[in-house]
Design a protein around this motif. Sequence first.
Motif, PDB file in Angstrom:
ATOM      1  N   ALA A 109      23.633  39.101  35.233  1.00  0.00           N
ATOM      2  CA  ALA A 109      24.094  39.810  36.444  1.00  0.00           C
ATOM      3  C   ALA A 109      25.541  40.254  36.309  1.00  0.00           C
ATOM      4  O   ALA A 109      25.905  41.331  36.784  1.00  0.00           O
ATOM      5  CB  ALA A 109      23.928  38.913  37.666  1.00  0.00           C
ATOM      6  N   LEU A 110      26.362  39.434  35.663  1.00  0.00           N
ATOM      7  CA  LEU A 110      27.775  39.780  35.509  1.00  0.00           C
ATOM      8  C   LEU A 110      28.085  40.428  34.166  1.00  0.00           C
ATOM      9  O   LEU A 110      29.226  40.824  33.920  1.00  0.00           O
ATOM     10  CB  LEU A 110      28.646  38.544  35.723  1.00  0.00           C
ATOM     11  CG  LEU A 110      28.718  38.098  37.177  1.00  0.00           C
ATOM     12  CD1 LEU A 110      29.457  36.776  37.312  1.00  0.00           C
ATOM     13  CD2 LEU A 110      29.383  39.167  38.038  1.00  0.00           C
ATOM     14  N   GLY A 111      27.094  40.531  33.286  1.00  0.00           N
ATOM     15  CA  GLY A 111      27.302  41.197  32.005  1.00  0.00           C
ATOM     16  C   GLY A 111      28.260  40.463  31.098  1.00  0.00           C
ATOM     17  O   GLY A 111      28.892  41.081  30.232  1.00  0.00           O
ATOM     18  N   GLN A 112      28.365  39.162  31.272  1.00  0.00           N
ATOM     19  CA  GLN A 112      29.254  38.342  30.439  1.00  0.00           C
ATOM     20  C   GLN A 112      28.828  36.885  30.551  1.00  0.00           C
ATOM     21  O   GLN A 112      28.138  36.518  31.494  1.00  0.00           O
ATOM     22  CB  GLN A 112      30.699  38.477  30.903  1.00  0.00           C
ATOM     23  CG  GLN A 112      30.950  37.917  32.295  1.00  0.00           C
ATOM     24  CD  GLN A 112      32.393  38.068  32.727  1.00  0.00           C
ATOM     25  OE1 GLN A 112      33.280  38.243  31.915  1.00  0.00           O
ATOM     26  NE2 GLN A 112      32.631  37.998  34.021  1.00  0.00           N
ATOM     27  N   PRO A 113      29.245  36.067  29.603  1.00  0.00           N
ATOM     28  CA  PRO A 113      28.931  34.640  29.740  1.00  0.00           C
ATOM     29  C   PRO A 113      29.640  34.047  30.963  1.00  0.00           C
ATOM     30  O   PRO A 113      30.848  34.190  31.117  1.00  0.00           O
ATOM     31  CB  PRO A 113      29.467  34.021  28.450  1.00  0.00           C
ATOM     32  CG  PRO A 113      29.578  35.159  27.491  1.00  0.00           C
ATOM     33  CD  PRO A 113      29.887  36.369  28.328  1.00  0.00           C
ATOM     34  N   VAL A 114      28.876  33.467  31.840  1.00  0.00           N
ATOM     35  CA  VAL A 114      29.403  32.800  33.030  1.00  0.00           C
ATOM     36  C   VAL A 114      29.205  31.295  32.877  1.00  0.00           C
ATOM     37  O   VAL A 114      30.106  30.514  33.139  1.00  0.00           O
ATOM     38  CB  VAL A 114      28.690  33.294  34.311  1.00  0.00           C
ATOM     39  CG1 VAL A 114      29.204  32.559  35.534  1.00  0.00           C
ATOM     40  CG2 VAL A 114      28.840  34.785  34.467  1.00  0.00           C
TER      41      VAL A 114
END
Length: 179
Positions: A33-38
């Motif tokens: 959803a955020l397009g990055q490792p969360v």
Amino acid sequence: WNSQSLPITIKVPASLQEYEAHILNAGEQWNTALGQPVFLFEFDAVGDNQYATSSSSLADEVFGLFRQRIWNFSTIGSTVLAYTSSLSQGNNIVHADIIFNFDTYLFADHDYPPVGVGENYVDFESVLIHELGHFLGLGHTSINEDLDSVMLPTLKKGAARRELSYGDIEKIRSLYLRL
């Protein structure tokens, strides 16, 4: 959380290792959803702590998932599936833990329900994806607002809600992509 806090490493005790695939899937929903490792997860990286209060897990430096075998959190109530305990400074979350109510509920896999229990179980992955939303700072969504949201306040036994809705994605992006 501020942008420098990401990704967040969450430690998982050996007692929850059987849910590894579900933990990774739930985290990946938010990462995508955020397009990055969360979220990153470390398995068998923390003890299987039992807490006296819902906030006592915040007294350490570990961000963790925990299996509470005796649900003694009178301020929360025994019908809660899981609880995300968090600590904020200003507008930023600085610590959080997710505690599952294994005292009251049987957590299982919706796709492979336990033999002989009918619908008397709760889908672990659905509960975790919801609690990870709280971990990131999201509140509950109303059914009138988003019928498909993982952030709805209830989940029926035997049901699954494992994918973020469009509304969930928009809300989390509004919080984190503005940073």
